[in-house]
Design an enzyme around this catalytic site. Sequence first.
Site, PDB file in Angstrom:
ATOM      1  N   MET A 169     -11.141   2.427  -0.542  1.00 57.39           N
ATOM      2  CA  MET A 169     -10.167   1.511   0.052  1.00 57.39           C
ATOM      3  C   MET A 169     -10.556   0.045  -0.154  1.00 57.39           C
ATOM      4  O   MET A 169      -9.693  -0.818  -0.304  1.00 57.39           O
ATOM      5  CB  MET A 169     -10.040   1.793   1.556  1.00 57.39           C
ATOM      6  CG  MET A 169      -9.371   3.122   1.871  1.00 57.39           C
ATOM      7  SD  MET A 169      -9.548   3.594   3.610  1.00 57.39           S
ATOM      8  CE  MET A 169      -8.375   2.485   4.399  1.00 57.39           C
ATOM      9  N   LYS A 247      -0.986   9.575   1.200  1.00 57.77           N
ATOM     10  CA  LYS A 247      -0.253   8.510   0.485  1.00 57.77           C
ATOM     11  C   LYS A 247      -1.238   7.719  -0.380  1.00 57.77           C
ATOM     12  O   LYS A 247      -2.238   7.208   0.126  1.00 57.77           O
ATOM     13  CB  LYS A 247       0.411   7.585   1.505  1.00 57.77           C
ATOM     14  CG  LYS A 247       0.965   6.290   0.921  1.00 57.77           C
ATOM     15  CD  LYS A 247       1.465   5.347   2.024  1.00 57.77           C
ATOM     16  CE  LYS A 247       1.763   3.965   1.468  1.00 57.77           C
ATOM     17  NZ  LYS A 247       2.155   3.006   2.529  1.00 57.77           N
ATOM     18  N   SER A 257      11.342  -6.053  -2.253  1.00 53.90           N
ATOM     19  CA  SER A 257      11.241  -6.568  -0.868  1.00 53.90           C
ATOM     20  C   SER A 257       9.805  -7.066  -0.679  1.00 53.90           C
ATOM     21  O   SER A 257       9.021  -6.508   0.094  1.00 53.90           O
ATOM     22  CB  SER A 257      11.553  -5.451   0.146  1.00 53.90           C
ATOM     23  OG  SER A 257      12.735  -4.759  -0.191  1.00 53.90           O
ATOM     24  N   LYS A 259       6.207  -8.559  -0.044  1.00 50.24           N
ATOM     25  CA  LYS A 259       5.466  -8.920   1.173  1.00 50.24           C
ATOM     26  C   LYS A 259       5.088 -10.400   1.136  1.00 50.24           C
ATOM     27  O   LYS A 259       4.991 -10.978   0.052  1.00 50.24           O
ATOM     28  CB  LYS A 259       4.156  -8.109   1.237  1.00 50.24           C
ATOM     29  CG  LYS A 259       4.335  -6.629   1.506  1.00 50.24           C
ATOM     30  CD  LYS A 259       2.977  -5.930   1.484  1.00 50.24           C
ATOM     31  CE  LYS A 259       3.104  -4.431   1.671  1.00 50.24           C
ATOM     32  NZ  LYS A 259       3.452  -4.045   3.046  1.00 50.24           N
ATOM     33  N   ASP A 329       9.830  -1.933   0.433  1.00 53.00           N
ATOM     34  CA  ASP A 329       8.488  -1.933   1.011  1.00 53.00           C
ATOM     35  C   ASP A 329       8.269  -0.737   1.942  1.00 53.00           C
ATOM     36  O   ASP A 329       7.186  -0.550   2.472  1.00 53.00           O
ATOM     37  CB  ASP A 329       8.227  -3.256   1.758  1.00 53.00           C
ATOM     38  CG  ASP A 329       6.762  -3.423   2.126  1.00 53.00           C
ATOM     39  OD1 ASP A 329       5.917  -2.776   1.479  1.00 53.00           O
ATOM     40  OD2 ASP A 329       6.456  -4.181   3.066  1.00 53.00           O
ATOM     41  N   GLU A 331       7.937   2.270   0.929  1.00 58.37           N
ATOM     42  CA  GLU A 331       7.798   3.128  -0.252  1.00 58.37           C
ATOM     43  C   GLU A 331       6.929   4.355  -0.019  1.00 58.37           C
ATOM     44  O   GLU A 331       7.086   5.369  -0.672  1.00 58.37           O
ATOM     45  CB  GLU A 331       7.251   2.317  -1.437  1.00 58.37           C
ATOM     46  CG  GLU A 331       5.736   2.169  -1.521  1.00 58.37           C
ATOM     47  CD  GLU A 331       5.089   1.441  -0.357  1.00 58.37           C
ATOM     48  OE1 GLU A 331       3.915   1.709  -0.089  1.00 58.37           O
ATOM     49  OE2 GLU A 331       5.755   0.610   0.310  1.00 58.37           O
ATOM     50  N   ARG A 333       6.822   6.522   2.277  1.00 53.91           N
ATOM     51  CA  ARG A 333       7.562   7.723   2.691  1.00 53.91           C
ATOM     52  C   ARG A 333       8.282   8.375   1.514  1.00 53.91           C
ATOM     53  O   ARG A 333       8.575   9.567   1.538  1.00 53.91           O
ATOM     54  CB  ARG A 333       8.527   7.377   3.833  1.00 53.91           C
ATOM     55  CG  ARG A 333       9.576   6.354   3.500  1.00 53.91           C
ATOM     56  CD  ARG A 333      10.166   5.701   4.748  1.00 53.91           C
ATOM     57  NE  ARG A 333       9.237   4.753   5.350  1.00 53.91           N
ATOM     58  CZ  ARG A 333       9.505   4.043   6.444  1.00 53.91           C
ATOM     59  NH1 ARG A 333      10.673   4.178   7.057  1.00 53.91           N
ATOM     60  NH2 ARG A 333       8.624   3.200   6.941  1.00 53.91           N
TER      61      ARG A 333
END
Length: 486
Positions: A169, A247, A257, A259, A329, A331, A333
């Site tokens: 991460m 995910k 969209s 950020k 944004d 995305e 899901r």
Amino acid sequence: GLVLGVYSSEKEEGAAQFTSAGDAFDRLVSGKLRELLSVCGPPLKKGKTRIFHGLHQDFPSVVVVGLGKKDAGVNDQENWNEGKENIRAAVAVGCRQIQDLEIPCVEVDPCGDAQAAAEGAVLGLHEYNELKQKKKPVVTPQLHGSAESEGWQKGVIYAEGQNLARYLMEAPANYITPIKFAEHIEQKLRSFSNVKVNIRPESWIATQQMGAFLSVAKGSAEPPIFLEIHYLGGANTNDSPLVFVGKGVTFDSGGISLKPSSGMDAMRADMGGAATVCSAIVTAAALNLPLNIIGLAPLCENMPSGKANKPGDVVRAKNGKTIQVDNTDAEGRLLLADALCYAHNFNARAIVNAATLTGAMDVALGSAATGVFTNSSWLWTHLYEASILTGDRVWRMPLFEHYTKQVTDCPLADLSNIGKYSRAGGACTAAAFLKEFVTASHWAHLDIAGVMSNKDEVPYLRKGMAGRPTRTLVEFAARLSQDSHN
């Protein structure tokens, strides 16, 4: 170096109460440690330390750490085992002090729970500094004495699993692309004969008719990957597996969209779901857990190119449902929709997905706990009980029909990818959206957006990406494997 624990006494003025390792060391130095502790200030409070030099030739530096009350156990108000948390926090701070002294090796008092002590040491010392020329000195923690070596080893494996997720991460998105993520996990699993790793290319994803996933991936020059891991630890390889789905957006710009630029760099960790579930499987393999686990991670970037999804576009998921993409944004899901459909191919005992899915989850719970949405009280109980032991907590959230209506009331398609009241109950409408792709009777969705990073809330994790709730997923799998044994 040596780290020793001391309990807080019931009375303010009471003499220090050592752990058995502390007592033994004090006898070795003819009571000097107790003597020094009593003259150098008030009794040690929880998480506070004192450092002594020159007490013993084998240990030029000794750090004494406050463990809090000796009888601390499960705290029903806090939903965790306070004794274990106290040990993790105390050992971590002690080990960091040894690191600051540039001592390469530290022996750690098991403090009555060697697994918790090992977790505190290994998690507390971890830091991502791969790309810096100046690095902190590496410190190797080991168990002081030999009484609890099995618990210690287990704690090391649990903590290394979480550190693997933290590493993935934290690494920059140009270092951990979809293919590099998959290769890194494959390499970690190479030595296990009962693990099979499939790195599926874009052509395979297309044959699976994963239109929702592909619609996100097409905005980036990086090709998508569908990572599929089979860990066959069960007595019978045909036993129903536990299926983990994560995910894997290796960078999330928000797409069209877009950020805001401030803080967008943290979106290199938007694959936290994939990082935690894959790391949990690496850990399960290292522990040789007796159950079958399948890991699924749709991996891609969400970028704003000329090929990217546009707000209002309609895409078709693997199960045939159409989705209006009202916000590019939202995305994660879309990836999970297709991966969850695919997860139903495996006759799973349970399907558990993890995702840094919504900012709304962070607003709701902050970094105190992972939000869990589930259709199964059996599954919830197992996750909850696992989290009490790990201290990496979960909290149950509602999966009401109330939220489903807000995603199915959609002008152009079967579903909208955001709730019609925009920000209201954002984490809940996201979960309701995912539920539309689940027919399994034991499914849980873990929204880990709030626990993605650590500032200073978890004392045994440094600032940065947290790798949570990897240990809870491992403990959950371990409990499930005991269930099948019985």
